[in-house]
Design a protein around this motif. Structure first.
Motif, PDB file in Angstrom:
ATOM      1  N   PHE A   1       0.792  -1.229   0.000  1.00  0.00           N
ATOM      2  CA  PHE A   1       0.000   0.000   0.000  1.00  0.00           C
ATOM      3  C   PHE A   1       0.826   1.281   0.000  1.00  0.00           C
ATOM      4  CE2 PHE A   1      -3.027  -2.991   2.070  1.00  0.00           C
ATOM      5  CZ  PHE A   1      -3.965  -2.992   1.051  1.00  0.00           C
ATOM      6  N   VAL A   2       2.113   1.194   0.325  1.00  0.00           N
ATOM      7  CA  VAL A   2       2.883   2.424   0.499  1.00  0.00           C
ATOM      8  C   VAL A   2       4.161   2.462  -0.332  1.00  0.00           C
ATOM      9  CG1 VAL A   2       4.029   3.931   2.161  1.00  0.00           C
ATOM     10  CG2 VAL A   2       1.955   2.708   2.834  1.00  0.00           C
ATOM     11  N   SER A   3       5.035   1.482  -0.168  1.00  0.00           N
ATOM     12  CA  SER A   3       6.377   1.603  -0.736  1.00  0.00           C
ATOM     13  C   SER A   3       6.586   0.919  -2.081  1.00  0.00           C
ATOM     14  CB  SER A   3       7.419   1.075   0.262  1.00  0.00           C
ATOM     15  OG  SER A   3       7.152  -0.279   0.609  1.00  0.00           O
ATOM     16  N   CYS A   4       5.661   0.073  -2.516  1.00  0.00           N
ATOM     17  CA  CYS A   4       5.759  -0.554  -3.838  1.00  0.00           C
ATOM     18  C   CYS A   4       5.779   0.528  -4.919  1.00  0.00           C
ATOM     19  CB  CYS A   4       4.581  -1.498  -4.049  1.00  0.00           C
ATOM     20  SG  CYS A   4       4.492  -2.199  -5.711  1.00  0.00           S
ATOM     21  N   SER A   5       6.524   0.295  -5.990  1.00  0.00           N
ATOM     22  CA  SER A   5       6.590   1.286  -7.071  1.00  0.00           C
ATOM     23  C   SER A   5       5.212   1.562  -7.664  1.00  0.00           C
ATOM     24  CB  SER A   5       7.556   0.816  -8.162  1.00  0.00           C
ATOM     25  OG  SER A   5       7.178  -0.463  -8.664  1.00  0.00           O
ATOM     26  N   LEU A   6       4.346   0.541  -7.704  1.00  0.00           N
ATOM     27  CA  LEU A   6       2.983   0.753  -8.192  1.00  0.00           C
ATOM     28  C   LEU A   6       2.228   1.682  -7.246  1.00  0.00           C
ATOM     29  CD1 LEU A   6       0.576   0.083 -10.071  1.00  0.00           C
ATOM     30  CD2 LEU A   6       0.088  -1.877  -8.579  1.00  0.00           C
ATOM     31  N   ALA A   7       2.324   1.420  -5.947  1.00  0.00           N
ATOM     32  CA  ALA A   7       1.646   2.266  -4.966  1.00  0.00           C
ATOM     33  C   ALA A   7       2.171   3.691  -5.016  1.00  0.00           C
ATOM     34  CB  ALA A   7       1.811   1.687  -3.562  1.00  0.00           C
ATOM     35  N   GLN A   8       3.492   3.851  -5.132  1.00  0.00           N
ATOM     36  CA  GLN A   8       4.083   5.188  -5.184  1.00  0.00           C
ATOM     37  C   GLN A   8       3.557   5.967  -6.386  1.00  0.00           C
ATOM     38  OE1 GLN A   8       6.769   6.796  -3.201  1.00  0.00           O
ATOM     39  NE2 GLN A   8       5.902   5.367  -1.725  1.00  0.00           N
ATOM     40  N   ALA A   9       3.473   5.300  -7.541  1.00  0.00           N
ATOM     41  CA  ALA A   9       2.963   5.967  -8.741  1.00  0.00           C
ATOM     42  C   ALA A   9       1.493   6.344  -8.575  1.00  0.00           C
ATOM     43  CB  ALA A   9       3.142   5.058  -9.959  1.00  0.00           C
ATOM     44  N   VAL A  10       0.733   5.468  -7.925  1.00  0.00           N
ATOM     45  CA  VAL A  10      -0.684   5.743  -7.699  1.00  0.00           C
ATOM     46  C   VAL A  10      -0.854   6.943  -6.766  1.00  0.00           C
ATOM     47  CG1 VAL A  10      -2.775   4.868  -6.572  1.00  0.00           C
ATOM     48  CG2 VAL A  10      -1.519   3.424  -8.188  1.00  0.00           C
ATOM     49  N   TRP A  11      -0.115   6.982  -5.661  1.00  0.00           N
ATOM     50  CA  TRP A  11      -0.256   8.100  -4.719  1.00  0.00           C
ATOM     51  C   TRP A  11       0.177   9.417  -5.355  1.00  0.00           C
ATOM     52  CZ3 TRP A  11      -3.633   7.100  -1.439  1.00  0.00           C
ATOM     53  CH2 TRP A  11      -3.696   5.883  -0.757  1.00  0.00           C
ATOM     54  N   GLN A  12       1.201   9.364  -6.202  1.00  0.00           N
ATOM     55  CA  GLN A  12       1.622  10.577  -6.913  1.00  0.00           C
ATOM     56  C   GLN A  12       0.504  11.082  -7.820  1.00  0.00           C
ATOM     57  OE1 GLN A  12       4.756  12.393  -6.903  1.00  0.00           O
ATOM     58  NE2 GLN A  12       3.391  13.799  -7.967  1.00  0.00           N
ATOM     59  N   ALA A  13      -0.118  10.142  -8.553  1.00  0.00           N
ATOM     60  CA  ALA A  13      -1.202  10.525  -9.471  1.00  0.00           C
ATOM     61  C   ALA A  13      -2.426  11.020  -8.702  1.00  0.00           C
ATOM     62  CB  ALA A  13      -1.568   9.338 -10.356  1.00  0.00           C
ATOM     63  N   VAL A  14      -2.743  10.401  -7.585  1.00  0.00           N
ATOM     64  CA  VAL A  14      -3.880  10.837  -6.767  1.00  0.00           C
ATOM     65  C   VAL A  14      -3.639  12.250  -6.235  1.00  0.00           C
ATOM     66  CG1 VAL A  14      -5.106  10.426  -4.580  1.00  0.00           C
ATOM     67  CG2 VAL A  14      -4.673   8.524  -6.137  1.00  0.00           C
ATOM     68  N   SER A  15      -2.414  12.537  -5.800  1.00  0.00           N
ATOM     69  CA  SER A  15      -2.083  13.884  -5.332  1.00  0.00           C
ATOM     70  C   SER A  15      -2.293  14.911  -6.437  1.00  0.00           C
ATOM     71  CB  SER A  15      -0.627  13.943  -4.859  1.00  0.00           C
ATOM     72  OG  SER A  15      -0.398  13.047  -3.798  1.00  0.00           O
ATOM     73  N   THR A  16      -1.832  14.580  -7.644  1.00  0.00           N
ATOM     74  CA  THR A  16      -1.980  15.491  -8.778  1.00  0.00           C
ATOM     75  C   THR A  16      -3.449  15.695  -9.113  1.00  0.00           C
ATOM     76  OG1 THR A  16       0.154  14.777  -9.673  1.00  0.00           O
ATOM     77  CG2 THR A  16      -1.374  15.870 -11.196  1.00  0.00           C
ATOM     78  N   TRP A  17      -4.200  14.600  -9.139  1.00  0.00           N
ATOM     79  CA  TRP A  17      -5.634  14.673  -9.456  1.00  0.00           C
ATOM     80  C   TRP A  17      -6.380  15.551  -8.464  1.00  0.00           C
ATOM     81  CZ3 TRP A  17      -9.744  11.127  -7.297  1.00  0.00           C
ATOM     82  CH2 TRP A  17     -10.983  11.338  -7.926  1.00  0.00           C
ATOM     83  N   CYS A  18      -6.075  15.404  -7.189  1.00  0.00           N
ATOM     84  CA  CYS A  18      -6.759  16.170  -6.144  1.00  0.00           C
ATOM     85  C   CYS A  18      -6.148  17.546  -5.927  1.00  0.00           C
ATOM     86  CB  CYS A  18      -6.735  15.392  -4.828  1.00  0.00           C
ATOM     87  SG  CYS A  18      -7.697  13.867  -4.854  1.00  0.00           S
ATOM     88  N   MET A  19      -5.025  17.809  -6.612  1.00  0.00           N
ATOM     89  CA  MET A  19      -4.327  19.090  -6.490  1.00  0.00           C
ATOM     90  C   MET A  19      -3.983  19.405  -5.035  1.00  0.00           C
ATOM     91  SD  MET A  19      -5.872  21.527  -9.507  1.00  0.00           S
ATOM     92  CE  MET A  19      -7.601  21.366  -9.133  1.00  0.00           C
ATOM     93  N   VAL A  20      -3.369  18.411  -4.389  1.00  0.00           N
ATOM     94  CA  VAL A  20      -2.873  18.553  -3.022  1.00  0.00           C
ATOM     95  C   VAL A  20      -1.392  18.193  -3.023  1.00  0.00           C
ATOM     96  CG1 VAL A  20      -5.115  18.043  -1.985  1.00  0.00           C
ATOM     97  CG2 VAL A  20      -3.501  16.172  -2.423  1.00  0.00           C
ATOM     98  N   PRO A  21      -0.656  18.567  -1.980  1.00  0.00           N
ATOM     99  CA  PRO A  21       0.768  18.205  -1.924  1.00  0.00           C
ATOM    100  C   PRO A  21       0.972  16.706  -2.040  1.00  0.00           C
ATOM    101  CG  PRO A  21       0.254  19.849  -0.263  1.00  0.00           C
ATOM    102  CD  PRO A  21      -1.056  19.419  -0.853  1.00  0.00           C
ATOM    103  N   HIS A  22       2.125  16.325  -2.551  1.00  0.00           N
ATOM    104  CA  HIS A  22       2.430  14.909  -2.742  1.00  0.00           C
ATOM    105  C   HIS A  22       2.262  14.143  -1.438  1.00  0.00           C
ATOM    106  CE1 HIS A  22       4.064  11.250  -4.276  1.00  0.00           C
ATOM    107  NE2 HIS A  22       5.153  11.311  -3.500  1.00  0.00           N
ATOM    108  N   ILE A  23       1.667  12.973  -1.535  1.00  0.00           N
ATOM    109  CA  ILE A  23       1.391  12.153  -0.361  1.00  0.00           C
ATOM    110  C   ILE A  23       2.660  11.430   0.080  1.00  0.00           C
ATOM    111  CG2 ILE A  23       0.113  10.135   0.466  1.00  0.00           C
ATOM    112  CD1 ILE A  23      -2.127  10.973  -1.513  1.00  0.00           C
ATOM    113  N   PHE A  24       3.061  11.661   1.325  1.00  0.00           N
ATOM    114  CA  PHE A  24       4.185  10.949   1.908  1.00  0.00           C
ATOM    115  C   PHE A  24       3.651  10.110   3.069  1.00  0.00           C
ATOM    116  CE2 PHE A  24       6.331  14.587  -0.049  1.00  0.00           C
ATOM    117  CZ  PHE A  24       7.345  13.931  -0.738  1.00  0.00           C
ATOM    118  N   ALA A  25       3.885   8.820   3.012  1.00  0.00           N
ATOM    119  CA  ALA A  25       3.409   7.933   4.071  1.00  0.00           C
ATOM    120  C   ALA A  25       4.410   6.797   4.255  1.00  0.00           C
ATOM    121  CB  ALA A  25       2.038   7.370   3.726  1.00  0.00           C
ATOM    122  N   PHE A  26       4.459   6.284   5.464  1.00  0.00           N
ATOM    123  CA  PHE A  26       5.359   5.175   5.772  1.00  0.00           C
ATOM    124  C   PHE A  26       4.595   3.914   6.150  1.00  0.00           C
ATOM    125  CE2 PHE A  26       7.674   9.086   6.604  1.00  0.00           C
ATOM    126  CZ  PHE A  26       8.835   8.875   5.867  1.00  0.00           C
TER     127      PHE A  26
END
Length: 251
Positions: A142-167
């Motif tokens: 859910f967090v560190s996989c390259s697929l998850a990272q790409a998804v969270w980046q795209a979700v941040s862009t879509w919602c126009m919020v700062p990039h999501i950082f999670a551990f």
């Protein structure tokens, strides 16, 4: 009577998402070991409902509403025993009905050494099926996989919020707290994050069980569709986005 932490918000939103067939309780279930990191009344850890919701009368009688499983249950000679801290002993008819059901629910619980974690038990399942670059754990999927990272980046862009950082997935559950805006806006973004977790889980299962090739673009497309469906289901129309002050990037 109130539910502290992110769990009240999670409960409300997950109930709404269930109407769309999104079962986040499956993903947010605690995987138990010692019970030290799982809240007895406030986490998903047994059955399909948070115990504070399933047993509201007993929850009202509980002195320490944020108690852990280790605080509430102990193993004695291989059997589970309860150590709840009641404000007073349950005695009325409705109280005893809930108490008997709760005792029956807990009778087969086993606690052992180790740390609890959020998610289903992925220990010893091998490499991540999405990237093949690391062991498959809940945090990785859910967090560190390259697929998850790409998804969270795209979700941040879509919602126009700062990039999501999670551990961890717990960090994802609490992201809504840091959204600048109204409570409605925070709830919308919280729902989007939970939908994203669900879609990542579905993507993992599509790869493992259906042999599908899954990309971040496919996952994000599903997130957008379900996100809009959630808004429409709650408000009767997507114009709700404008009313709550949410802007989305259509790309």
């Amino acid at each position: 009577m109130s539910i502290p932490g992110p769990w009240k918000q999670v409960k409300k939103t997950t109930d709404e998402l269930k109407m769309l067939g999104i079962r986040l309780d499956i993903i947010l279930m605690q995987v138990l070991k010692s019970g030290n990191n799982s809240l007895f009344w406030l986490n998903y850890w047994i059955g399909n409902e948070i115990l504070s919701i399933k047993f509201p009368i007993l929850f009202g009688l509980e002195r320490e509403k944020g108690c852990t499983l280790a605080d509430s249950l102990i193993m004695v000679n291989g059997e589970i025993c309860s150590t709840w801290g009641w404000l007073r002993t349950p005695c009325s008819g409705p109280e005893m009905v809930e108490l008997r059901e709760l005792l029956q629910l807990c009778q087969n619980v086993v606690l052992e050494d180790g740390n609890d974690k959020v998610g289903w038990d992925l220990d010893d399942l091998g490499d991540c099926p999405a990237c093949g670059e690391a062991d498959e754990t809940t945090g990785h999927v859910f967090v560190s996989c390259s697929l998850a990272q790409a998804v969270w980046q795209a979700v941040s862009t879509w919602c126009m919020v700062p990039h999501i950082f999670a551990f961890s997935i717990r960090d994802i559950l609490e992201l809504y707290k840091f959204i600048k805006g109204s409570k409605r806006q925070a709830k919308f973004f919280h729902a989007v994050y939970l939908v994203s977790v669900w879609c990542l889980w579905k993507a993992r299962n599509d790869i493992v069980f259906n042999g599908m090739a899954v990309t971040a673009e496919i996952v994000v497309g599903n997130i957008k569709a379900l996100g809009y469906l959630w808004v429409k289901n709650r408000s009767g129309g997507s114009s709700c986005l404008g009313r709550i002050g949410v802007s989305l990037r259509y790309s």
